[in-house]
Design a protein around this motif. Structure first.
Motif, mmCIF file in Angstrom:
data_model
loop_
_atom_site.group_PDB
_atom_site.id
_atom_site.type_symbol
_atom_site.label_atom_id
_atom_site.label_comp_id
_atom_site.label_asym_id
_atom_site.label_seq_id
_atom_site.Cartn_x
_atom_site.Cartn_y
_atom_site.Cartn_z
ATOM 1 N N THR A 253 -6.657 -2.524 1.304
ATOM 2 C CA THR A 253 -5.572 -2.447 0.404
ATOM 3 C C THR A 253 -4.280 -2.059 1.038
ATOM 4 O O THR A 253 -4.384 -1.161 1.855
ATOM 5 N N ARG A 254 -3.107 -2.427 0.260
ATOM 6 C CA ARG A 254 -1.985 -1.992 0.799
ATOM 7 C C ARG A 254 -1.350 -1.039 -0.407
ATOM 8 O O ARG A 254 -1.448 -1.938 -1.478
ATOM 9 N N SER A 255 -0.556 0.079 -0.386
ATOM 10 C CA SER A 255 -0.051 0.536 -1.345
ATOM 11 C C SER A 255 1.287 1.533 -0.828
ATOM 12 O O SER A 255 1.293 1.740 0.572
ATOM 13 N N PRO A 256 2.286 1.698 -1.683
ATOM 14 C CA PRO A 256 3.260 2.466 -1.353
ATOM 15 C C PRO A 256 2.950 3.940 -0.799
ATOM 16 O O PRO A 256 1.973 4.464 -1.182
ATOM 17 N N SER A 257 3.620 4.317 0.413
ATOM 18 C CA SER A 257 2.966 5.705 0.967
ATOM 19 C C SER A 257 3.528 6.813 -0.006
ATOM 20 O O SER A 257 4.501 6.836 -0.692
ATOM 21 N N GLU A 258 2.745 7.859 -0.150
ATOM 22 C CA GLU A 258 2.890 8.979 -0.753
ATOM 23 C C GLU A 258 3.892 9.872 -0.250
ATOM 24 O O GLU A 258 4.746 10.546 -0.940
ATOM 25 N N THR A 259 4.141 9.726 0.954
ATOM 26 C CA THR A 259 4.809 10.718 1.833
ATOM 27 C C THR A 259 6.435 10.115 2.556
ATOM 28 O O THR A 259 7.214 10.989 2.740
ATOM 29 N N ASP A 260 6.322 8.808 2.137
ATOM 30 C CA ASP A 260 7.539 8.260 2.786
ATOM 31 C C ASP A 260 7.749 6.873 1.748
ATOM 32 O O ASP A 260 7.069 5.878 1.713
ATOM 33 N N GLU A 261 8.920 7.116 1.242
ATOM 34 C CA GLU A 261 9.298 5.920 0.074
ATOM 35 C C GLU A 261 9.563 4.514 0.585
ATOM 36 O O GLU A 261 9.328 3.813 -0.115
#
Length: 165
Positions: free
Chosen positions: A90-98
């Motif tokens: 799965t791919r998702s937005p990074s929690e640490t890098d917008e």
């Protein structure tokens, strides 16, 4: 110590050509096994292996993954999309890098990795390690580790500016 002369002497040229031939032959055998056992490309296997074996979380930022498997960012994005469509990551937005994207291996990805891994290790063992003694293997690792570390000490691929077209 480095020689200021950038040309290769006959021994260096021979070692380089042998290394490239060994790498090419090994990669061909590995790619064939991966296609037959799991319909995976070599890069797709590397992605699944890094996520499923190297990382406890099963997740990595796309940029870090591209650097780890030594693949272009755009190429990795394409391969990750194919793996996502197959339900393996799965791919998702990074929690640490917008601006970053995180890739995570799924249970189906772990299952496929478990399916292809025994054949993969058998091919590597047979092709690369069978003709070597344990001491040869240690020597090979001792020789290649500083070379890899030297190459990795240069800026990672993701830090190199993109060429403008």
């Amino acid at each position: 110590m480095t020689d200021p002369d950038p040309s290769l002497d006959p021994a260096q040229l021979g070692a380089y050509l042998t290394l490239m031939e060994v790498a090419g032959l090994l990669r061909h055998a590995v790619e064939q096994q991966l296609r037959e056992a799991g319909d995976l490309s070599y890069v797709q296997f590397q992605i699944l292996a890094r996520l499923g074996l190297d990382l406890r979380t099963g997740s990595a930022r796309m940029t870090d993954l591209a650097d780890g498997v030594v693949y272009s960012r755009s190429g990795l994005t394409y391969q990750a999309r194919l793996l996502e469509e197959a339900g393996l990551v799965t791919r998702s937005p990074s929690e640490t890098d917008e601006r970053g994207v995180t890739v995570t291996i799924t249970e189906a990805g772990r299952a496929l990795l478990a399916t292809v891994l025994p054949g993969h290790t058998e091919v590597v063992s047979r092709q690369l390690f069978q003709p070597l003694t344990r001491e040869d293997t240690r020597t090979l690792a001792d020789l290649l580790t500083p070379v890899r570390d030297h190459m990795r000490s240069l800026p990672p691929r993701s830090a190199v500016p993109r060429r403008r077209r």
